[in-house]
Write an enzyme that holds these catalytic residues in place. Structure first.
Site, PDB file in Angstrom:
ATOM      1  N   HIS A  76      -9.025  12.094 -43.433  1.00  0.00           N
ATOM      2  CA  HIS A  76      -8.598  10.997 -44.288  1.00  0.00           C
ATOM      3  C   HIS A  76      -9.834  10.274 -44.796  1.00  0.00           C
ATOM      4  O   HIS A  76     -10.810  10.150 -44.064  1.00  0.00           O
ATOM      5  CB  HIS A  76      -7.714  10.012 -43.498  1.00  0.00           C
ATOM      6  N   ASP A 111       0.621  12.938 -42.699  1.00  0.00           N
ATOM      7  CA  ASP A 111       1.356  14.136 -43.108  1.00  0.00           C
ATOM      8  C   ASP A 111       1.476  15.184 -42.010  1.00  0.00           C
ATOM      9  O   ASP A 111       2.177  16.178 -42.177  1.00  0.00           O
ATOM     10  CB  ASP A 111       0.656  14.780 -44.321  1.00  0.00           C
TER      11      ASP A 111
END
Ligand code: ACO
Length: 380
Positions: A262, A316
């Site tokens: 991320h 996710d």
């Protein structure tokens, strides 16, 4: 010559505005909305409440929430002309393509679409928040050659979506699980799709253009599309005993693993922790499902091998196993992300355009200098 060292590649760390909505501390894995930790929102709140809280910039009163809930319900139905467009879409398109087209078309049907006043933006936001779920469920049904199911007004936002997929009322437990997943996805600061919505909004363009742009940004596999890509990976792995070898080979080949890493989090994304807990509950219902066991192994290998680089599971990573359990097909995981994120997009857009300045960054020019036009016939 401009100094190329000042380029913030990928706009990393660039501050372009102030916001009171969402705070992220990526090193410690902290996410708050209006200062309240995401875990508390997930445990206590609903999609409807968090959406309104972000639109208003404060926790709503019971009366405000009841009014917003009634407004959402009153706006759930979509225009018949849009239903016909959805029914006529080519079969086999990706649902995110279909959603992008449907939202753009919805703008054609809204007489208020071109009104960019704060009041109009707010009214359009409420309608879009209400209608996204109806649109996505309609796309799902139409793409499978099934009749479209009209929304029910007596169910929660989350429960009604699940109902519109099959015509069967979900259990309270299923509706609540889906609601929590929505809460976890409502907003996340200046992510690529929110930034895209704001960039479009900063030109004083209309809400439908802003949201259509945002859908396009969310669609990509480096952003919202990663949840579907994770399921593709799980299907490719096949069985838990293959997981370690599969992921080791990918890492050896320097391939990216979907659902991990991320830009902001250099530690566990707190949303991934909440979703992992639910994924575990789901998997433990009838003995652990393959998916969960594969994910556990991948998480372990990733954290051991590249955790030191700040690569950990993101939101996710576990969401798909939860959605699968609710009967949602993997092509619809990213549209569901949009179903939740519409509230964050609208709230951020309204906040930014309330104190607007055109977004217009720059690039360091590295092309030719002192060049002159050469006639076509004189070129090599
Ligand atoms: N798997 C393996 N290695 C990774 C991964 C990954 N998923 N992500 C980053 N890295 C490595 C890169 O190879 C790079 O290594 P290097 O320095 O040795 O070359 C380093 O970490 C930095 O990677 P970048 O791609 O430059 O980091 P960036 O901040 O641009 O990327 C991103 C963030 C795009 C999310 C990335 O981690 C990624 O591609 N993840 C997979 C896709 C994904 O899950 N996206 C969803 C993000 S959450 C969301 O949007 C909802």
């Amino acid at each position: 010559m401009t100094n190329t060292a000042s380029i913030a590649k990928g706009l990393e760390g660039v501050l372009f505005t102030e916001s009171k909505l969402t705070f992220i501390n990526g090193t410690e894995g902290i996410l708050t909305h209006l200062g309240i930790p995401i875990q508390e929102w997930a445990e206590n709140s609903t999609f409807e409440e968090l959406s309104l809280a972000l639109l208003n910039g404060q926790l709503p009163t019971a009366a405000e929430l009841a009014q917003f809930d009634a407004d959402l319900k009153a706006n759930r139905a979509i225009p018949e002309a849009l239903t016909e467009i959805i029914k006529g879409m080519p079969r086999g398109v990706h649902p995110m393509q279909a959603l992008r087209t449907a939202v753009s078309y919805l703008g054609l049907l809204d007489p208020q679409a071109e009104d960019t006043s704060a009041e109009a933006r707010r009214a359009i936001a409420t309608r879009m928040i209400a209608q996204f779920s109806t649109i996505i469920a309609a796309i799902n049904r139409a793409q499978e050659g099934q009749d479209i199911i009209a929304p029910r007004m007596d169910l929660t936002h989350a429960g009604n979506y699940l109902y519109m997929l099959s015509g069967k009322e979900p259990t309270a437990e299923q509706a609540r699980l889906f609601d929590i997943a929505l809460v976890l996805h409502v907003d996340h600061g200046m992510n690529a799709s929110t930034f895209t919505a704001i960039a479009t909004g900063s030109t004083l363009s209309d809400m439908y253009s802003c949201i259509t742009s945002a859908i396009g940004a969310l669609k990509g596999p480096l952003h919202g599309g990663a949840n579907e890509a994770v399921m593709d990976m799980l299907d490719e792995v096949g069985t838990p005993d293959q997981a370690e070898g599969y992921i080791t080979k990918k890492l050896d080949n320097k391939e990216k693993i979907m659902g991990v890493g991320h830009r902001v989090y250099k530690y566990f994304d707190p949303r991934s922790r909440v979703l992992r807990d639910y994924a575990e509950v789901v998997a433990s219902k009838e003995g652990k499902s393959n998916y969960y066991q594969i994910l556990e192994t991948i998480e372990k290998v990733v954290v051991d091998r590249i955790g030191s680089k700040g690569i950990y599971p993101n939101v996710d990573f576990y969401s798909g196993t939860v959605y699968s359990d609710l009967g949602i097909k993997k092509e619809y995981f990213t549209p569901i992300f949009a179903l939740a994120r519409i509230s964050g997009w609208c709230a951020s857009l309204i906040e930014y355009t309330g104190n607007n300045r055109l977004l217009r960054p720059d690039a360091v020019y590295t092309g030719a200098t002192d060049a002159h036009y050469v006639q076509l016939q004189d070129r090599q």
